[in-house]
Design a protein around this motif. Sequence first.
Motif, PDB file in Angstrom:
ATOM      1  N   LYS A 193     -12.302  67.008 101.005  1.00 32.82           N
ATOM      2  CA  LYS A 193     -13.162  67.218  99.831  1.00 32.82           C
ATOM      3  C   LYS A 193     -12.834  66.135  98.812  1.00 32.82           C
ATOM      4  CE  LYS A 193     -13.719  70.770  96.247  1.00 32.82           C
ATOM      5  NZ  LYS A 193     -13.912  72.206  96.000  1.00 32.82           N
ATOM      6  N   ASP A 226     -17.189  70.429 105.583  1.00 31.46           N
ATOM      7  CA  ASP A 226     -17.841  71.367 104.664  1.00 31.46           C
ATOM      8  C   ASP A 226     -19.010  70.599 104.060  1.00 31.46           C
ATOM      9  OD1 ASP A 226     -18.566  72.624 102.159  1.00 31.46           O
ATOM     10  OD2 ASP A 226     -16.740  73.828 102.303  1.00 31.46           O
ATOM     11  N   HIS A 229     -18.890  69.094 100.578  1.00 32.17           N
ATOM     12  CA  HIS A 229     -17.759  68.257 100.181  1.00 32.17           C
ATOM     13  C   HIS A 229     -18.004  66.763 100.373  1.00 32.17           C
ATOM     14  CE1 HIS A 229     -14.555  71.689 100.583  1.00 32.17           C
ATOM     15  NE2 HIS A 229     -15.585  72.022  99.823  1.00 32.17           N
ATOM     16  N   ASP A 261     -19.529  70.703  94.685  1.00 30.98           N
ATOM     17  CA  ASP A 261     -19.227  71.713  95.702  1.00 30.98           C
ATOM     18  C   ASP A 261     -19.861  73.019  95.232  1.00 30.98           C
ATOM     19  OD1 ASP A 261     -18.115  72.950  97.893  1.00 30.98           O
ATOM     20  OD2 ASP A 261     -16.156  73.247  96.960  1.00 30.98           O
ATOM     21  N   ASP A 263     -21.600  75.364  96.648  1.00 40.09           N
ATOM     22  CA  ASP A 263     -21.503  76.573  97.474  1.00 40.09           C
ATOM     23  C   ASP A 263     -22.743  77.465  97.413  1.00 40.09           C
ATOM     24  OD1 ASP A 263     -19.070  75.984  98.645  1.00 40.09           O
ATOM     25  OD2 ASP A 263     -17.895  76.996  97.100  1.00 40.09           O
ATOM     26  N   ASP A 297     -19.426  78.934 104.169  1.00 44.36           N
ATOM     27  CA  ASP A 297     -18.498  78.940 103.034  1.00 44.36           C
ATOM     28  C   ASP A 297     -19.374  78.892 101.793  1.00 44.36           C
ATOM     29  OD1 ASP A 297     -16.473  78.763 101.250  1.00 44.36           O
ATOM     30  OD2 ASP A 297     -15.711  76.822 101.897  1.00 44.36           O
TER      31      ASP A 297
HETATM   32 MN    MN Z   1     -15.609  74.057  98.953  1.00 40.86          MN
END
Ligand code: MN
Length: 397
Positions: A193, A226, A229, A261, A263, A297
């Motif tokens: 990240k 991810d 990221h 990030d 999410d 995530d």
């Molecule tokens: Mn994250």
Amino acid sequence: MTTSAGQFAGREREQVFAALDSFRIEVPSWGFANTGTRFGKFTQGGAATTIEEKFADAGQVNALTGASPTIALHVLWDLPKGKGDVAEIRRLERQYGVRSGSINPNLFQDQEYKYGSIANPSAEIRGNALAHLLDSVEIGRELGATDVSLWIADGSNYPGTQSVRRRIEWMQEVLKLTHDALGEGQRMLVEYKPFEPAFYHTDIADWGMALELARRAGPKAKVLVDTGHHYQGTNIEQIVAWLLRLGELGGFHFNDRKYADDDLTLGSIDPYQVFRIFHEILSVSDEERAGVAFMIDQSHNLKGKMEAMVQTVVTAQELYAKAALVDREQLAGLQQECTEECFRGAFWQDVRPVVREWRVARGLPAEPLKALVESGYVEKITRERGSKNARSVSSYA
Ligand code: MN
Ligand code: RM4
Ligand code: MN
């Protein structure tokens, strides 16, 4: 080829069915709990407050979608007694019909990790981080979970305050020892990240660093991507293609992002990007694809926890089905002339009817989100958990 009713027939229908039959995506325990922004938490009446409630919610998502039989666990949040909680987790697995998925060590919330965990200049603190990693490996082994999934928050906020170079060596040491403790069938995933919580340098900032650390650690270590990221504009599917080519892609944390990030729920901002990533994954052999774990995530505080999770799984299934419709043979020919329409065309097809057909054929609700609403589950958990959630802390300072 679609029929007049808009349904897919023949080979295309089979391709979608086969893709959906094999598609699994893990849900994160923390995606059911109250989470917040840096400034405050907005609690939800129905959010999970215990590990049992997280398992119950995950079981419900799986019952509605048929695609999420495992739940990712965060060690300190879900197993505060470490190995002492394994027996209880096993009981929950049986009760709710959901298995433990990736085990996520927590190396970012203890006070001692202010200057880092596995890259901390203090040998003693690095030792404590290693001990937590080894405990996590043991928990994974006892639960029969394949992956120990590492996200290392280490970094610094100001130039010159840490030796970036020495920290590489410290990380290499700890990761090698963790790798060597892995049992048969266990893997270690290394996530990267670029920033946050550190804002000057992050010790594992990109896929190159994660790849090097994974390779040094040993063959059971792989890279985890991810989707949130990366810097703006990064070509994530290209990274995916490289990691697949090298046999080093261990899995994904799926979410969407607009700025950092974030999410957000999958595909809410850029569904075409998810399609492009799935296309790369579907372009390799079954064997190469088998080692790629799909996990969610996400951490959304405005949408309902349950609704958001079901919506993400459904979106993932739909985009996977679209990617399965790319005619790869034809595409390979067209790529000789650098033609775009075959690829783009697959994305624009409406797969919802055929996905619905697949759900019905597999004894699942045709429309999982609607089924969730009609089941009364969200009302039920809101009634049961409401007072506990009302008491939870929400302030920033
Ligand atoms: Mn994250
Ligand atoms: C991090 C990273 C990790 C997740 C934590 C909660 O940004 O994505 O995978 O475990 O958040
Ligand atoms: Mn992640």
